[in-house]
Design a protein around this motif. Structure first.
Motif, PDB file in Angstrom:
ATOM      1  N   ARG A 190       0.055   8.807  -0.002  1.00 10.50           N
ATOM      2  CA  ARG A 190       0.721  10.017  -0.464  1.00 10.50           C
ATOM      3  C   ARG A 190       0.227  11.213   0.319  1.00 10.50           C
ATOM      4  NH1 ARG A 190       1.980  10.471  -6.634  1.00 10.50           N
ATOM      5  NH2 ARG A 190      -0.093  11.383  -6.688  1.00 10.50           N
ATOM      6  N   VAL A 196      -4.738   2.769   5.234  1.00 15.31           N
ATOM      7  CA  VAL A 196      -3.720   1.851   4.698  1.00 15.31           C
ATOM      8  C   VAL A 196      -3.436   0.719   5.691  1.00 15.31           C
ATOM      9  CG1 VAL A 196      -2.615   3.328   3.003  1.00 15.31           C
ATOM     10  CG2 VAL A 196      -1.851   3.436   5.369  1.00 15.31           C
ATOM     11  N   SER A 220       0.851  -1.192   0.000  1.00 13.94           N
ATOM     12  CA  SER A 220       0.000   0.000   0.000  1.00 13.94           C
ATOM     13  C   SER A 220       0.879   1.231   0.000  1.00 13.94           C
ATOM     14  CB  SER A 220      -0.911   0.001   1.234  1.00 13.94           C
ATOM     15  OG  SER A 220      -0.133  -0.042   2.409  1.00 13.94           O
ATOM     16  N   ILE A 221       0.309   2.318  -0.494  1.00 12.62           N
ATOM     17  CA  ILE A 221       1.044   3.584  -0.467  1.00 12.62           C
ATOM     18  C   ILE A 221       0.131   4.696   0.002  1.00 12.62           C
ATOM     19  CG2 ILE A 221       0.575   3.909  -2.941  1.00 12.62           C
ATOM     20  CD1 ILE A 221       3.400   5.554  -2.747  1.00 12.62           C
TER      21      ILE A 221
END
Lengths: 314, 252
Positions: free
Chosen positions: B81, B149, B78-79
């Motif tokens: 930002r 996340v 997962s990311i």
């Protein structure tokens, strides 16, 4: 699901009022003419109003998620104007084409126009959220100018007026059924609602949770274009509806579309029914087209939203 | 293990990330540091398939990120930002629930609900669970995204400059939390950071980038030394050991 349960009786009540509003008397005689009036004219009109209203409200919601902007809907993104251009071109190229064929052409044109709008949004860095609908209105204006030019040259201005301004007075049985296609697509939108919510969370988050971003955008564009085309082809565009309803529902309940889309559809149907009833009553026995009534109400609400949302629009 | 092999990204002939090869072992917290324009965020975006790469390959536990199905990868990596501009108006609970999207596709199961409750509780978001995101403070919103996340429950968790726009209290809380994700949940955490001292205090490994290239990598002991920092950032600095942590003073 509770708010939609609250909305359904209101919509049904408006539908009943809609069926029983009109110049012709339903109880005039007992030779079955009242029944004929209901089946051939009143009921089709009421159904057409509900189908168009629900479809446009849901389309507006999807467009707002795709464009990631609160002020976008088929009439502020060039979609409706492109659909009208498609209708015009189909009429010129193949005058004998049935309405369904012309509508397919209109849907294709709407798809191209809306995709162009989204491409412009991607390419041009827009500092303000308010610029997005302005770009859409300009694009719509350009497309409309082309359509008007061609329509003027070929003496089709009257048809063009019918496509661009929603009017249900000519709806009869056999002349509105294409709207059911739009309704089927509205159901598709509901079945895939979670995807459009994810799209509204932005490309990065959408890709992060594994969504095929481009595919869902294409699906959304297809739904919006087809629904708009069915409305333009049968009853004419109803402006601002796809903007007013989703924004108000969003303010109250948020944008988890799996939860809110049924309410958005019901509220869209109810608002168009109400506008049409007003249009039929104010200058009876004549009519104000629903597009005009909606234009007045919608632009006022649009202005209010612009001014009040500006604080947290970015 | 994340294997980055010869990854390159160019714009108009200028390589923003230039043939970077790097292996990040599973477990622990890795910080990526470097001056602006070093290619840190671009590299992270390519590793998490948010951005296509021009050349090279990234394997996450052997899975090629450019080819793997979106939802398969979304259950492994997962990311988060920084620029989370969300058009959809969602409640905290709804947002966190979308962390389960790779598993449930929007139709939540009992298991999903448990994950959602646990993530909300872990980040102390219960009092705000039904509030809309646009009604929260920046720090609370940040925690909501981390909860999302976390709820995605992937072995690899990437964070792109998670401390931006946070005050000191929230920045420290966020870094402690990321540290706990590595320690308590055995996650592999990769963070792009601007502040060298945060990297020094919380990382197991530090990767330094410069001009699109990999400059150095190593433990904080290897990396937080004046000669290397000067080579990376181009500023004179001194390093002080405070307890177990090395702190960089670049003010004098």
């Amino acid at each position: 699901m509770r708010p939609v349960l609250l909305a359904i009786p209101i919509v049904l009540l408006l539908a009943a009022v809609s069926v029983f509003t009109g110049v012709g008397s339903l109880a005039a005689s007992d030779d079955g003419r009242g029944w004929l009036l209901i089946v051939e004219s009143r009921l089709p009109r009421t159904l057409a109003l509900m189908l168009a209203g629900a479809g446009l409200a849901v389309s507006g919601t999807i467009m707002q998620m795709l464009a990631r902007n609160r002020f976008v809907e088929p009439s502020t993104a060039g979609t409706a104007e492109s659909a009208a251009l498609g209708m015009l071109l189909a009429t010129l190229i193949s005058p004998g084409l049935p309405v369904a064929g012309k509508m397919a052409f209109a849907a294709l044109a709407a798809l191209v126009g809306t995709a162009l709008f989204l491409q412009i949004l991607r390419r041009v860095p827009l500092r303000s959220q308010l610029m997005v609908p302005l770009v859409g209105l300009m694009l719509g204006g350009v497309v409309n100018a082309i359509t008007t030019f061609i329509a003027y040259r070929y003496d089709l201005m009257q048809s063009m007026g019918a496509w661009m301004s929603g009017d249900f007075s000519a709806v009869l049985r056999g002349r509105y059924e294409l709207l059911w296609i739009g309704f089927a697509l509205t159901l598709v939108a509901y079945a895939t609602a979670a995807r459009f919510t994810v799209i509204g969370m932005g490309e990065a988050i959408a890709r992060n949770v594994g969504l095929d971003y481009d595919k869902v955008v294409t699906l959304g564009l297809a739904i919006v274009s087809m629904v708009t085309a069915t409305v333009v082809a049968t009853v004419g565009m109803i402006p601002f509806l796809g903007l007013v309803v989703p924004n108000i529902v969003s303010l109250i309940l948020g944008d988890n579309l799996r939860r809110t889309l049924p309410l958005i559809a019901a509220a869209g149907a109810g608002l168009v029914l109400a506008c049409d009833i007003v249009g039929r009553v104010v200058i009876a026995p004549y009519e104000v087209p629903v597009g005009t009534v909606m234009g007045v109400i919608g632009s006022l609400v649009f202005l209010h939203l612009l001014l009040s949302r500006r604080a947290h629009a970015g | 293990m994340i294997e980055i092999q010869e990854v390159t990204k160019s714009y108009d002939g200028n390589a923003v990330v230039d043939r970077v090869s790097l292996t990040l072992p599973a477990g622990g917290l890795t910080s990526i540091i470097g001056p602006n324009g070093a290619g840190k965020s671009t590299l992270l975006s390519m590793v998490s398939r948010l951005m296509p790469m021009d050349r090279g390959k990234v394997l996450v536990d052997g899975l090629d990120v450019s080819r793997a199905a979106g939802d398969v990868l979304a259950r492994r990596l997962s990311i988060m930002r920084q620029d989370n501009h969300i058009t959809a108006r969602l409640s905290v609970r709804d947002l966190v629930a979308f962390g389960r999207y790779p598993y449930s596709k929007g139709r939540l199961t009992v298991v999903d609900a448990e994950h959602i409750d646990r993530s909300i509780a872990y980040l102390g978001l219960e009092p705000f669970a039904n509030r809309f995101l646009d009604e929260l403070s920046g720090g609370q919103r940040q925690r909501a995204f981390i909860a999302m996340v976390l709820c995605q429950d992937t072995d690899y968790m990437l964070f792109d400059e998670p401390l931006n726009n946070l005050d000191i209290k929230h920045a420290v809380e966020t870094m402690r939390l990321l540290r706990r994700l590595a320690d308590d949940f055995a996650k592999t955490v990769v963070v792009v950071l601007h502040d060298i001292n945060f990297a020094s205090a919380y990382s197991d490994r530090i990767v330094a980038m410069q001009g699109g290239r990999l400059a150095f990598e190593g433990t904080p002991e290897d990396m937080i030394v004046p000669s290397r920092l000067e080579a990376i950032f181009g500023v004179d600095c001194r390093v002080h050991a405070v307890g177990e942590t090395r702190l960089v003073n670049y003010f004098e």
